[in-house]
Design a protein around this motif. Structure first.
Motif, PDB file in Angstrom:
ATOM      1  N   LYS A  72      46.062  42.330 -35.892  1.00  0.00           N
ATOM      2  CA  LYS A  72      45.059  42.566 -34.854  1.00  0.00           C
ATOM      3  C   LYS A  72      45.691  42.553 -33.461  1.00  0.00           C
ATOM      4  O   LYS A  72      45.245  43.280 -32.566  1.00  0.00           O
ATOM      5  N   SER A  73      46.720  41.734 -33.291  1.00  0.00           N
ATOM      6  CA  SER A  73      47.397  41.714 -31.985  1.00  0.00           C
ATOM      7  C   SER A  73      48.219  42.990 -31.768  1.00  0.00           C
ATOM      8  O   SER A  73      48.361  43.455 -30.632  1.00  0.00           O
ATOM      9  N   ARG A  74      48.741  43.556 -32.869  1.00  0.00           N
ATOM     10  CA  ARG A  74      49.540  44.784 -32.753  1.00  0.00           C
ATOM     11  C   ARG A  74      48.674  46.038 -32.663  1.00  0.00           C
ATOM     12  O   ARG A  74      49.123  47.064 -32.140  1.00  0.00           O
ATOM     13  N   LEU A  75      47.456  45.969 -33.223  1.00  0.00           N
ATOM     14  CA  LEU A  75      46.583  47.143 -33.245  1.00  0.00           C
ATOM     15  C   LEU A  75      45.285  46.847 -32.508  1.00  0.00           C
ATOM     16  O   LEU A  75      44.228  46.631 -33.119  1.00  0.00           O
ATOM     17  N   PRO A  76      45.313  46.799 -31.185  1.00  0.00           N
ATOM     18  CA  PRO A  76      44.062  46.557 -30.451  1.00  0.00           C
ATOM     19  C   PRO A  76      43.083  47.709 -30.647  1.00  0.00           C
ATOM     20  O   PRO A  76      43.448  48.879 -30.532  1.00  0.00           O
ATOM     21  N   GLY A  77      41.849  47.369 -30.960  1.00  0.00           N
ATOM     22  CA  GLY A  77      40.845  48.393 -31.220  1.00  0.00           C
ATOM     23  C   GLY A  77      40.770  48.827 -32.664  1.00  0.00           C
ATOM     24  O   GLY A  77      39.938  49.660 -33.016  1.00  0.00           O
ATOM     25  N   GLY A  78      41.649  48.287 -33.518  1.00  0.00           N
ATOM     26  CA  GLY A  78      41.602  48.622 -34.940  1.00  0.00           C
ATOM     27  C   GLY A  78      42.410  49.862 -35.281  1.00  0.00           C
ATOM     28  O   GLY A  78      43.078  50.467 -34.434  1.00  0.00           O
ATOM     29  N   PHE A  79      42.324  50.247 -36.545  1.00  0.00           N
ATOM     30  CA  PHE A  79      43.093  51.386 -37.040  1.00  0.00           C
ATOM     31  C   PHE A  79      42.648  52.690 -36.386  1.00  0.00           C
ATOM     32  O   PHE A  79      43.462  53.554 -36.068  1.00  0.00           O
ATOM     33  N   ALA A  80      41.333  52.865 -36.200  1.00  0.00           N
ATOM     34  CA  ALA A  80      40.816  54.139 -35.701  1.00  0.00           C
ATOM     35  C   ALA A  80      41.244  54.424 -34.263  1.00  0.00           C
ATOM     36  O   ALA A  80      41.253  55.588 -33.839  1.00  0.00           O
ATOM     37  N   ALA A  81      41.603  53.382 -33.513  1.00  0.00           N
ATOM     38  CA  ALA A  81      41.958  53.582 -32.107  1.00  0.00           C
ATOM     39  C   ALA A  81      43.427  53.955 -31.911  1.00  0.00           C
ATOM     40  O   ALA A  81      43.852  54.199 -30.780  1.00  0.00           O
ATOM     41  N   GLN A  82      44.196  54.020 -32.977  1.00  0.00           N
ATOM     42  CA  GLN A  82      45.631  54.295 -32.857  1.00  0.00           C
ATOM     43  C   GLN A  82      45.894  55.800 -32.838  1.00  0.00           C
ATOM     44  O   GLN A  82      45.063  56.607 -33.278  1.00  0.00           O
ATOM     45  N   THR A  83      47.054  56.183 -32.341  1.00  0.00           N
ATOM     46  CA  THR A  83      47.387  57.602 -32.203  1.00  0.00           C
ATOM     47  C   THR A  83      48.235  58.109 -33.372  1.00  0.00           C
ATOM     48  O   THR A  83      48.015  59.209 -33.866  1.00  0.00           O
ATOM     49  N   ILE A  84      49.206  57.316 -33.817  1.00  0.00           N
ATOM     50  CA  ILE A  84      50.078  57.746 -34.917  1.00  0.00           C
ATOM     51  C   ILE A  84      49.477  57.233 -36.220  1.00  0.00           C
ATOM     52  O   ILE A  84      49.785  56.127 -36.674  1.00  0.00           O
ATOM     53  N   ILE A  85      48.596  58.006 -36.787  1.00  0.00           N
ATOM     54  CA  ILE A  85      47.857  57.585 -37.975  1.00  0.00           C
ATOM     55  C   ILE A  85      47.831  58.721 -38.987  1.00  0.00           C
ATOM     56  O   ILE A  85      47.824  59.906 -38.616  1.00  0.00           O
ATOM     57  N   GLY A  86      47.850  58.368 -40.261  1.00  0.00           N
ATOM     58  CA  GLY A  86      47.786  59.367 -41.326  1.00  0.00           C
ATOM     59  C   GLY A  86      47.008  58.822 -42.508  1.00  0.00           C
ATOM     60  O   GLY A  86      47.014  57.612 -42.760  1.00  0.00           O
ATOM     61  N   THR A  87      46.347  59.714 -43.215  1.00  0.00           N
ATOM     62  CA  THR A  87      45.559  59.325 -44.389  1.00  0.00           C
ATOM     63  C   THR A  87      46.158  59.967 -45.629  1.00  0.00           C
ATOM     64  O   THR A  87      46.393  61.177 -45.653  1.00  0.00           O
ATOM     65  N   GLY A  88      46.393  59.145 -46.635  1.00  0.00           N
ATOM     66  CA  GLY A  88      46.939  59.644 -47.892  1.00  0.00           C
ATOM     67  C   GLY A  88      46.003  59.340 -49.039  1.00  0.00           C
ATOM     68  O   GLY A  88      45.294  58.323 -49.021  1.00  0.00           O
ATOM     69  N   ARG A  89      46.002  60.223 -50.034  1.00  0.00           N
ATOM     70  CA  ARG A  89      45.149  60.028 -51.213  1.00  0.00           C
ATOM     71  C   ARG A  89      45.937  60.320 -52.478  1.00  0.00           C
ATOM     72  O   ARG A  89      46.817  61.186 -52.479  1.00  0.00           O
ATOM     73  N   ARG A  90      45.596  59.601 -53.533  1.00  0.00           N
ATOM     74  CA  ARG A  90      46.197  59.835 -54.856  1.00  0.00           C
ATOM     75  C   ARG A  90      45.262  59.252 -55.893  1.00  0.00           C
ATOM     76  O   ARG A  90      44.898  58.080 -55.815  1.00  0.00           O
ATOM     77  N   LYS A  91      44.854  60.100 -56.886  1.00  0.00           N
ATOM     78  CA  LYS A  91      43.858  59.678 -57.885  1.00  0.00           C
ATOM     79  C   LYS A  91      42.613  59.167 -57.152  1.00  0.00           C
ATOM     80  O   LYS A  91      42.004  59.892 -56.384  1.00  0.00           O
ATOM     81  N   CYS A  92      42.247  57.893 -57.360  1.00  0.00           N
ATOM     82  CA  CYS A  92      41.069  57.335 -56.683  1.00  0.00           C
ATOM     83  C   CYS A  92      41.445  56.487 -55.475  1.00  0.00           C
ATOM     84  O   CYS A  92      40.576  55.857 -54.868  1.00  0.00           O
TER      85      CYS A  92
END
Length: 209
Positions: free
Chosen positions: A72-92
Motif C-alpha cells: 500500500k505504501s508503494r502503490l498509493p491509490g491502489g492497482f487501478a491508479a498505476q500507469t505501468i499495469i497489465g492484465t493476464g489471463r489463463r484458463k480461469c
C-alpha cells in the motif's frame, strides 16, 4: 479399633489431608487441603498464556500484514491508479500486474512469490521469463493481484500480465517478447463433458453382447 483408627489417621495426614477424629467411635471427617486452589490457579495461568499467544498471531499472519502495508505504501491509490499495469489471463485465472522500478521483488496477493507458488520451480520460471528476456530481473518490482483457477494457471496469467505491462514501459520491447511467445494469450481450456460419455471424449467400454 482405636489402633486401626490411629494408623489410618497417620497415613492420611501424610497425603496432605488434615484429619479430625470425632467423638464417635468410628467416624472420620476430612477437611480438603489447598491443592484444588493451586490446580485452579495453574489452569487459569495456562489459559492466560494460550490467550496471549493467540493474540500475538502466527508469524505468517504478521508477515502478510507487513507486506500488505508495504504494498500500500508503494502503490498509493491502489492497482487501478498505476500507469505501468497489465492484465493476464489463463484458463480461469486472472492476474493484474503492476511494475515499479525496484530490485526485482515479486509479491503476489500480499505474499512473497516463492511462498505463494509453493516453491515450484516451473511456476516461478513462468513469472521470471518476461523480465529475464529483456534483462530486467533486478530492475523492476512486480506487484500482482491474482484470483481464479489454480496456481499453475495464475503463474501463466502473471507471465502474460508482466509482458503486457512491459509494453507500456517501451514499445521497443514488443519484438523480443513476441519472438519468445510471451504476448500470445493461451486460449486452451478444459473441454466440456459430453452426454453419454464419461469425460470430454472418454467413452464407456463397448460391449458387443
Amino acid at each position: 479399633m482405636a489402633l486401626s483408627i490411629s494408623s489410618l489417621t497417620s497415613s492420611l495426614s501424610s497425603l496432605s489431608f488434615s484429619s479430625h477424629i470425632s467423638q464417635g467411635p468410628s467416624t472420620l471427617s476430612f477437611v480438603r487441603s489447598n491443592s484444588l486452589s493451586i490446580s485452579h490457579l495453574a489452569k487459569t495461568h495456562s489459559l492466560a498464556v494460550v490467550a496471549s499467544a493467540a493474540a500475538v498471531g502466527s508469524p505468517l499472519e504478521l508477515k502478510t500484514a507487513d507486506l500488505k502495508k508495504y504494498v500500500k505504501s508503494r502503490l498509493p491509490g491502489g492497482f487501478a491508479a498505476q500507469t505501468i499495469i497489465g492484465t493476464g489471463r489463463r484458463k480461469c485465472a486472472i492476474a493484474r500486474v503492476v511494475l515499479q522500478e525496484g530490485t526485482g521483488k515479486v509479491i503476489i496477493n500480499y505474499r512473497d512469490a516463492k511462498d505463494y507458488l509453493q516453491g515450484n520451480p516451473l511456476w516461478l520460471q513462468y513469472v521470471k521469463v518476461p523480465l529475464a528476456t529483456l534483462g530486467y530481473e533486478s530492475s523492476y518490482d512486480v506487484f500482482v493481484k491474482a484470483h481464479g483457477g489454480g496456481l499453475s494457471g495464475q503463474a501463466q496469467a502473471i507471465s502474460l500480465g508482466i509482458a503486457r505491462a512491459l509494453l507500456k514501459v517501451s514499445e521497443d520491447h514488443r519484438r523480443p517478447l513476441r519472438k519468445e511467445g510471451l504476448l500470445t494469450r493461451d486460449s486452451r481450456v478444459v473441454e466440456r463433458k459430453k452426454v453419454g460419455l464419461k469425460k470430454a471424449r472418454k467413452a464407456p467400454q463397448y460391449s458387443k453382447r
